[in-house]
Write a protein that holds these residues in place. Structure first.
Motif, mmCIF file in Angstrom:
data_model
loop_
_atom_site.group_PDB
_atom_site.id
_atom_site.type_symbol
_atom_site.label_atom_id
_atom_site.label_comp_id
_atom_site.label_asym_id
_atom_site.label_seq_id
_atom_site.Cartn_x
_atom_site.Cartn_y
_atom_site.Cartn_z
ATOM 1 N N TRP A 197 0.856 -1.197 0.000
ATOM 2 C CA TRP A 197 0.000 0.000 0.000
ATOM 3 C C TRP A 197 0.885 1.239 0.000
ATOM 4 C CZ3 TRP A 197 -5.310 -0.689 -0.121
ATOM 5 C CH2 TRP A 197 -5.770 -1.984 0.169
ATOM 6 N N ARG A 198 0.418 2.287 -0.641
ATOM 7 C CA ARG A 198 1.153 3.551 -0.591
ATOM 8 C C ARG A 198 0.142 4.680 -0.385
ATOM 9 N NH1 ARG A 198 4.607 5.069 -3.989
ATOM 10 N NH2 ARG A 198 5.666 3.105 -4.304
ATOM 11 N N PRO A 199 0.622 5.855 0.028
ATOM 12 C CA PRO A 199 -0.326 6.956 0.204
ATOM 13 C C PRO A 199 -1.049 7.227 -1.113
ATOM 14 C CG PRO A 199 1.857 7.540 1.040
ATOM 15 C CD PRO A 199 2.015 6.233 0.330
ATOM 16 N N ASN A 200 -2.347 7.407 -1.038
ATOM 17 C CA ASN A 200 -3.130 7.687 -2.247
ATOM 18 C C ASN A 200 -2.959 9.167 -2.589
ATOM 19 O OD1 ASN A 200 -4.937 7.357 -4.314
ATOM 20 N ND2 ASN A 200 -6.689 6.841 -3.012
ATOM 21 N N PRO A 201 -2.515 9.523 -3.794
ATOM 22 C CA PRO A 201 -2.408 10.953 -4.120
ATOM 23 C C PRO A 201 -3.797 11.599 -4.124
ATOM 24 C CG PRO A 201 -1.365 9.570 -5.813
ATOM 25 C CD PRO A 201 -2.135 8.669 -4.917
ATOM 26 N N LEU A 202 -3.964 12.644 -3.334
ATOM 27 C CA LEU A 202 -5.290 13.264 -3.174
ATOM 28 C C LEU A 202 -5.194 14.770 -3.368
ATOM 29 C CD1 LEU A 202 -6.331 11.450 0.146
ATOM 30 C CD2 LEU A 202 -7.149 10.895 -2.157
ATOM 31 N N ALA A 203 -6.187 15.340 -4.036
ATOM 32 C CA ALA A 203 -6.273 16.802 -4.130
ATOM 33 C C ALA A 203 -6.976 17.309 -2.864
ATOM 34 C CB ALA A 203 -7.041 17.215 -5.389
ATOM 35 N N ILE A 204 -6.377 16.966 -1.737
ATOM 36 C CA ILE A 204 -6.877 17.364 -0.423
ATOM 37 C C ILE A 204 -5.660 17.895 0.326
ATOM 38 C CG2 ILE A 204 -7.788 16.496 1.774
ATOM 39 C CD1 ILE A 204 -9.448 14.491 0.202
ATOM 40 N N LEU A 205 -5.788 19.061 0.903
ATOM 41 C CA LEU A 205 -4.597 19.746 1.403
ATOM 42 C C LEU A 205 -4.116 19.142 2.721
ATOM 43 C CD1 LEU A 205 -5.613 23.437 0.605
ATOM 44 C CD2 LEU A 205 -4.406 21.783 -0.837
ATOM 45 N N SER A 206 -2.836 18.721 2.724
ATOM 46 C CA SER A 206 -2.262 18.188 3.961
ATOM 47 C C SER A 206 -1.745 19.336 4.841
ATOM 48 C CB SER A 206 -1.151 17.185 3.642
ATOM 49 O OG SER A 206 -0.231 17.715 2.718
#
Ligand SMILES: Cc1cc2nc3c(=O)[nH]c(=O)nc-3n(C[C@H](O)[C@H](O)[C@H](O)COP(=O)(O)OP(=O)(O)OC[C@H]3O[C@@H](n4cnc5c(N)ncnc54)[C@H](O)[C@@H]3O)c2cc1C
Ligand code: SF4
Lengths: 554, 192
Positions: A197-206
């Protein structure tokens, strides 16, 4: 109305990105959308009854569409039926059923609703015809799209981590989100199965970025983000396009026809405003970005003396090659307290079977993710109605013991063209203006069913490996068409005999018509979420329009 | 990603007949509608004969007896315990309003309540009535009504924060969000 260099039809992922690309390149743009405007205050997640409120939803935010009858279901595949342990089969009878083309009409389009997964396509998924003899190749390689991906990620604020399978020329603009508690367990407990598993790229601001705050992990992205940290295009491209001073945006403006002249050019288009008034707009260039169901509908509705059979439909290809969402989800209750009502919809992703040849015996890949929030299992109403059986005191006790413990693992796989899967005009359903609605035909061949079969088996294996109990609900594409990702109905390619638009989204035979949405995808990818690629393509199309304008071709 | 296709808080069921957002008759395709009316007529004939069938076609709101039955059913679904019961929160009134909103729902309720009353018998055994209803096929009106009633009662009840006592939820998702999403539930609260 006159005076704009380009009119863009549809302010969703593709239209908004294209409008920004054009306006920032110095062209004046009129951006029309059939739906309303939404504001962060429209979303209900601060209300105790948030689960009972349809969102994003306003008058005019849903189009209508019809479904043609679908194929018979086979008892041999009963294990792939959608069901819930309380209510039974979701689709009764022995035929597959059209349930929904899931979308939002409005400034922001379906991204208002999206989970903000922001994937680049796997390069190998762009050459399905030449490698595997199925579907169609993209008319250019991944490397051509890469710089546009970078721009789209920067404008949307994508948080992600480098992935060697998808080469990139610069880091992601934001560092990835840390995985949630349940996702960490999923990673640990599926390791022995060989799952990575890897971090899912998201257009959500970290973190705070571009004037917007970081996410506070409320798990309600599907209902619209009240903080504006989710990069739906109404908070990214649209305000930036307006800020150029060269983009005018009109909501509630439904385009009802394009009129083609004798010179293979679109002369004008008509739209209806929300008061029902019809307007004509003369134009030098049109970009249609109404989504992969409404774009072919509009082209087909625009048949006229100089466009028999519809605009850009010389080969009868408009509406053909529809690619749908081939998906599966298994939901179960976990005995441990996990708090899965918190966090991000799909914070991690498994690409182990994403390559086109990764699934044994089947061409076309898939991906897996935890989807508890996408299944709306984030509040007590959904637990009481869907998860916990019975009634009375025992129901209450089970509610207390189980709230927050539901897990859902979901998969999406490649959808390949099928002669029985396409969009045409419905003979017996019209919209409120009396125009025929789009009609969706869908047929799954053995390979598609094989892919669902694989996805279902893997989802079940992972749910079991997590230590959850028996599933309480499963839901997939075998017995119903319920698609969030649709593509392909105005395919791009180099050959006018097999494609509607060229490699830049320009209609082969209509020089001032461009298409800039998911309709142009030659292939779907092995489960990648499409919006980032739609935006990258739109930015590339905007560049091509700018160049054509500079050459005075439009 | 794929999203639950039945809208907010919805329970899957008969896609054609059980649609809590829409009227169960108008939402059904024509064949389903005819079948539904046929089932209503059949159900009425079994239960109360022609009298009930004609009452089913009347547009009048639920009467006092029917409202009492509805209260009993709602109370049996969510009785008072450590948390308030559905009646304490006035859920029955909201459910009655929703049922009275259209003629088709009134018909469904009339038939469903009569069926449940009949099954509960003289001892008013609602547990038995509910269990018998669940033993019916999923597409007959009493079962459709029961499914709707369960959905609507739980939906209204758990949308009221007074019902959340004892659940690991204390506030709607916003404006606080869940900044503790990386920890085991309760771990942050336990530490602080
Ligand atoms: C619940 C859900 C979750 C999703 N999650 C993800 C995700 O995590 N990541 C991802 O990448 N994708 C996701 N998607 C898919 C994604 O939202 C779509 O693929 C994407 O928005 C499609 O872009 P588009 O430009 O083709 O169409 P849309 O975004 O649908 O935009 C089309 C626009 O055109 C307008 N329009 C239609 N007809 C007309 C007309 N005649 N005149 C004027 N305007 C018109 C519509 O009002 C609409 O605003 C999700 C979708 C849904 C429904
Ligand atoms: S989880 Fe984050 S991005 Fe999604 S709605 Fe909540 S605050 Fe917005």
């Amino acid at each position: 109305m006159t005076g704009h260099d380009v009119v863009v039809v549809g302010a969703g992922a593709g239209g908004a990105a294209c409008a920004w690309g054009l306006a920032s390149a110095g062209l004046s743009v009129l951006l029309l959308d059939a739906g309303p405007e939404f504001s962060p205050t429209d979303y209900p997640s601060h209300r105790p009854d948030w689960e009972r409120i349809e969102s994003p939803d306003k008058p005019g935010s849903r189009g209508i569409h019809a479904f043609a009858p679908m194929q018979k279901l086979s008892p041999a595949h009963d294990h792939l039926r959608s069901w819930n342990h309380i209510s039974g089969l979701m689709v009764e009878g022995d035929a597959r059923r059209g349930v929904a083309y899931q979308h939002v009409r409005g400034i922001g389009g379906s991204t208002l609703h999206f989970d903000a997964e922001s994937h680049r396509l796997l390069p190998a998924a762009m050459t399905m015809r030449s490698q595997f003899g199925v579907g169609a190749d993209w008319p250019f390689p991944y490397a051509e799209l890469e710089p546009y991906y970078i721009t789209a990620e920067t404008l949307s604020g994508v948080a992600g981590a480098a992935d060697p399978a998808r080469p990139r020329s610069a880091p992601y603009p934001l560092e990835p989100h840390a995985p949630g508690y349940a996702s960490r367990l999923l990673t640990e407990r599926t390791r022995h199965l060989g799952r990575t598993w890897r971090p899912n790229p998201l257009a959500i601001l970290s973190r705070a970025y571009d004037g917007r705050p970081g996410c506070n992990y409320c798990a309600q992205c599907n209902r619209g983000c009240p903080r504006r940290d989710k990069g739906s295009v109404d908070v990214t491209y649209v305000p930036k396009a307006i800020a150029t001073g060269r983009c005018r945006v009109l909501s509630g403006a439904e385009v009802t026809g394009l009129s083609a002249g004798p010179d293979n050019r679109i002369r004008a288009l008509t739209y209806r405003d929300s008061a029902g008034q019809t307007h004509e707009v003369k134009t030098r260039c049109v970009v249609v970005a109404a989504g992969a169901i409404e774009t072919p509908r509009l082209l087909l509705l625009s048949a006229g003396p100089h466009a028999a059979g519809g605009v850009a439909n010389e080969q009868g290809l408009v509406g053909r090659n529809l690619l749908e969402t081939l998906h599966w989800t298994t939901c179960a209750l976990h005995p441990e307290s996990l708090g899965t009502h918190r966090g991000l919809p799909s914070d991690i992703i498994c690409w182990d079977f994403n390559a086109p040849d990764a699934i044994p015996g089947v061409v076309g890949g898939c991906r897996f993710a935890p989807v508890t929030a996408s299944m709306l299992l984030t509040g007590p109403v959904s637990y009481a109605t869907r998860v916990v059986e019975g009634w009375g005191r025992s129901h209450r006790e089970k509610m207390q013991a189980s709230f927050g413990n539901a897990i859902a693992i979901g998969a999406i796989g490649e959808s390949l063209p099928d002669p029985g899967t396409y969009v045409d005009l419905a003979p017996d359903l019209t919209d409120p203006h009396g125009l025929p609605a789009a009609r969706i035909h869908s047929h799954l061949d053995d390979m598609a069913i094989g892919r669902i079969e694989f996805m279902a088996a893997e989802c079940r294996r992972m749910v079991a490996a997590m230590g959850a109990g028996a599933p309480f609900e499963e839901f997939g594409a075998y017995d119903m068409f319920s698609s969030t990702h649709v593509f392909g109905t105005a395919r791009m390619g180099t050959d006018p005999a097999t494609s509607v638009v060229n490699a830049h989204g320009r209609a082969h035979h209509c020089k001032n018509l461009f298409i800039s949405d998911a309709s142009v995808f030659p292939s779907s990818g092995g489960g990648e979420a499409p919006s980032l690629t739609i935006q990258a393509l739109a930015l590339r199309t905007a560049r091509a329009i700018r160049d054509a304008a500079a050459r005075r071709e439009i | 990603m794929a999203l639950w296709p039945w809208g907010s808080g919805g329970l899957p069921g008969r896609v054609d007949l059980l649609d809590t957002q829409n009227d169960p008759l108008t939402a059904a395709p024509v064949t389903g509608r005819r079948r539904f009316l046929g089932l209503l007529a059949g159900g009425a004939a079994v239960l109360g004969g022609a009298g009930l069938f004609w009452r089913l076609l009347l547009p009048s709101p639920l009467d006092a007896k029917e409202l009492t039955l509805l209260r009993r059913a709602v109370d049996h679904l969510v009785p008072r315990g450590h948390a308030p019961g559905a009646l304490d929160l006035g859920i029955d009134r909201g459910v009655a309003e929703a049922l009275n909103a259209t003629r088709q729902f009134r018909r469904l309720a009339r038939l469903g309540l009569a069926w449940l009353d009949d099954a509960a018998g003289e001892r008013s055994d609602w547990e038995h009535a509910f269990l018998s209803c669940l033993a019916q096929p999923t597409d007959v009106p009493p079962r459709i009504f029961f499914q709707w009633l369960r959905n609507e009662t739980f939906g209204r009840y758990y949308a009221d924060p007074r019902s959340w006592a004892g659940l690991s939820i204390t506030h709607p998702p916003q404006p606080m969000g869940y900044p503790d999403y990386r920890s085991a539930p309760g771990a942050m609260a336990a530490r602080s």
